[in-house]
Design a protein around this motif. Sequence first.
Motif, PDB file in Angstrom:
ATOM      1  N   UNK A 251       0.836  -1.207   0.000  1.00  0.00           N
ATOM      2  CA  UNK A 251       0.000   0.000   0.000  1.00  0.00           C
ATOM      3  C   UNK A 251       0.865   1.249   0.000  1.00  0.00           C
ATOM      4  N   UNK A 252       0.391   2.284  -0.657  1.00  0.00           N
ATOM      5  CA  UNK A 252       1.133   3.541  -0.651  1.00  0.00           C
ATOM      6  C   UNK A 252       0.188   4.690  -0.299  1.00  0.00           C
ATOM      7  N   UNK A 253       0.755   5.712   0.299  1.00  0.00           N
ATOM      8  CA  UNK A 253      -0.060   6.859   0.714  1.00  0.00           C
ATOM      9  C   UNK A 253      -0.681   7.513  -0.522  1.00  0.00           C
ATOM     10  N   UNK A 254      -1.947   7.810  -0.437  1.00  0.00           N
ATOM     11  CA  UNK A 254      -2.648   8.428  -1.559  1.00  0.00           C
ATOM     12  C   UNK A 254      -3.377   7.419  -2.427  1.00  0.00           C
ATOM     13  N   UNK A 255      -3.071   6.134  -2.203  1.00  0.00           N
ATOM     14  CA  UNK A 255      -3.709   5.082  -2.997  1.00  0.00           C
ATOM     15  C   UNK A 255      -5.210   5.018  -2.679  1.00  0.00           C
ATOM     16  N   UNK A 256      -6.011   4.883  -3.722  1.00  0.00           N
ATOM     17  CA  UNK A 256      -7.460   4.779  -3.529  1.00  0.00           C
ATOM     18  C   UNK A 256      -7.888   3.325  -3.451  1.00  0.00           C
ATOM     19  N   UNK A 257      -8.806   3.037  -2.543  1.00  0.00           N
ATOM     20  CA  UNK A 257      -9.430   1.718  -2.527  1.00  0.00           C
ATOM     21  C   UNK A 257     -10.483   1.686  -3.624  1.00  0.00           C
ATOM     22  N   UNK A 258     -10.685   0.508  -4.259  1.00  0.00           N
ATOM     23  CA  UNK A 258     -11.735   0.475  -5.282  1.00  0.00           C
ATOM     24  C   UNK A 258     -13.090   0.779  -4.650  1.00  0.00           C
ATOM     25  N   UNK A 259     -13.906   1.480  -5.388  1.00  0.00           N
ATOM     26  CA  UNK A 259     -15.229   1.868  -4.902  1.00  0.00           C
ATOM     27  C   UNK A 259     -16.128   0.639  -4.761  1.00  0.00           C
ATOM     28  N   UNK A 260     -16.957   0.623  -3.740  1.00  0.00           N
ATOM     29  CA  UNK A 260     -17.925  -0.475  -3.572  1.00  0.00           C
ATOM     30  C   UNK A 260     -19.329   0.122  -3.450  1.00  0.00           C
TER      31      UNK A 260
END
Lengths: 390, 136, 313
Positions: free
Chosen positions: B6-15
């Motif tokens: 994981x990296x800072x600023x990374x978005x999780x996929x929308x659910x």
Amino acid sequence: MTNMKDKIAIVGIGATEFSKNSGRSEMQLACEAAHSAVKDSGLQGADIDGMATFSMDNNWEIEVHRQIGGQELRFFSRTEFGGGGAIGPFAHAVSAIQSGQCNNVIVYRGMNERSGLRFGSGEIMSMNALNPDMIHFSHYFPTGFMTPASWIAMCARRYMHQYGATSEDFGRITVSLRDFASTNPNAFFYQKPLTLEEHQSSKMIADPLRLFDCCQESDGAVAFVITSLERAKDLPQTPVEIASVRQCALPSSRQVTPFYHQDIAQFPEFDAMADDLYGVAGVQAEDIDFACLYDHFSPSILPQLEAFKFCARGEAKDLVASGHISRGGKMPVNTNGGQIGEAYIHGLNGILEVVRQMRGESPNQIDNTEHALVTAGAGVPTGAAILRKH
Amino acid sequence: MKLSQASIGQDLPQLDIDITARLIVSGAIASQDFEDVHHDKAAANAKGTPDIFMNILTTNGLVGRYLSDWAGPDSIIKRIKLKLGVPNFPGDTMVLTGTVTAIENQTVEISFKGKNGLGNHVVGTAFIEPKVELND
Amino acid sequence: MSESHKELDLLRQKFVGQRVGPYYAWNKVSRTQVWQWCAAMGETNPNYLQKSDAVAPPTMLQSWTFRDVHGNYAPDSTDKNTYEVLGELDSLGYVGSVAVSYDQSYHRYLKEGDHVHSFSTIKDISDLKSTGLGEGCFVTEFAEYFDHDDQLCGDATITYLKYKPQQSSKTNRSETAPLKKVGRISPVENHDSKHFWQGLRDGKLLIQECSECQTKRHPPQPMCETCQSLEWQTIESNCFGTIYSYTAIHYPEIPPFDYPNVIVLVDLDEGVRIAAQLEGTQPEKIEIGDRVQAHIKEVQDGLALPIFKVTAK
């Protein structure tokens, strides 16, 4: 702009407390302030024959006039464009008295802007398709571009781009205002000064405007009694002469969406008025001892300092950093703490402070109070005036 | 997804989660929450809301699912802090989004938000660690 | 001190700081209950669903020691009721109740066979506050969850708002009114502006042009401010332009927009300035002077808007 014929003065002031929840109606607030202004002036309610306010005020002039003991109302007027209407009522009062339409005018504004409809909430005033507001805002509301902070942010961003100003420059204005507020018992932020670090860590509202760049939302009312300087000689208070006053809108002006000026880093309505106001009052920028500049958002102070020639274009941030507008400075601005530090009564509480200073009654009393500059809303069709102590 | 990547600023996929009466009721029962406003429309109406609405534990469970779907089944949720906003009523859709906002040692901090047609239903922060030893 | 402040002070003296419990779980952590939870939530994590040695989703923590459907606590639980304070607030008129925040720490995941008990402490009862729902106070509860060996497995701080429901136009939704999603405010389309909005629905960004002096203008108005002609036509913008200024709106968050909501003032190549949304670039990467292009997007039924994207720095 020709010279003032008969001289006109503010001879009475009245205000309620400023709060976040007044616990009473806007009408009651307006009546309380107007009644105390009449008492302060030494006149009777029956002497009041003119009323002037903002078009946004929800209190009909005939209702307030009747309740304070008014008899026949010979003059009434309203001024459009939100906080841009803070000077118009004074201009109208001057004209009405000079032209003999009436003798004694109350300028007033009473609002529950915190406990009632909050301008910063993005809630709209009317869905009526014939309402000029809705026709105008149709080009902004559908995108979520709905708050005064976001509109004025556009100008602030542009000012930063053109003159290298930073959020810290805006912060220094807020810190100066909060310093004044901290020693003003009427201020919401009484005894609560702010550091630049606290400003810088406050949350972003509409980039580049942070929370502490924004004025408050307040409940309260302010009123003034205006009459001829001649009449004022028989009244108890030190008169504050309206030495010059005018309104201004330009072809590129719009209702609080000032995006169509050639250069939106400025509020060019102020530039357009400056020479007239100085000329009619017979003063120069260096004669101005202190000012009440409209501070809905801290960066809006900067182009006003430039328009009224307190410094060259783009140099207002340096003037602020030098302490020029702060406590002990050469030309203190908003010694009550402004709308950022004291309360947001649509600009009128600042004018109240100017009168108090000239009477020697300010909690932050300064020494030189001969001349003051006062402005109405920035980024709207607006107005300004120069007041003189007598 | 490996949490360590994981990296800072990374978005999780929308659910996107369809809010149905079935989800609200089954979530309330599964979390042992028998308050009437979560299963009885008439009772909900009597308390001034237009329909039954989701209980906080179901919201919490959905957030937990959203986090572990992304971080992987062996990741360990250490903490969830959340604030509730507008209710989840049947017929709406809640869109969960999230962003990695900090990584300290191995702990990944995620800011998440569940938004429905009325506004933000839930806003919060979660802290997740990779698996060390699942139990004890 | 007002009457209501006194009442709240009495409640504080009576309840705040008192740790009550234990409250026992009716059942040990069981696969059945975990399965029911996972089925409801759409949870597919195999660690929760395996045939033996299943662990429970940590988010179930609070549910284990809840009362049963009849409101009864499990045998051996204390007969003190954690929520007595909420009942007393009910009797003072603060009948509305809503959980507003939740902060849980999970020290270890529970597994099949764990038998949980909990203790609860009222940490705070706030002063009266004006809230969007009505006047009320916040009650903060701290709950601790232990296993059968008295090891702490998790804790939770839960804040409830207890309020006097108000009947204002803002919050009072009629029982029968259908639930309406909050959409974007639709523009007023009148004689002067209908062409602009219809143009967008047709996929075109239209700019007004004076038929007499060819001065272009936006937003629409009926008369040319240069030559006062009432005759005008439209030209279709090629949708390219340059960012003149911008803002990223963070607060307040107004449904149905996503935040931060980036708004740009764009000087279109045709020579007029327009305010619109920009997508696809983080606010901190946007610069005045960036080249942008709009595409026309139907954002909701009957409303199309130009949405800009940065094409070149």
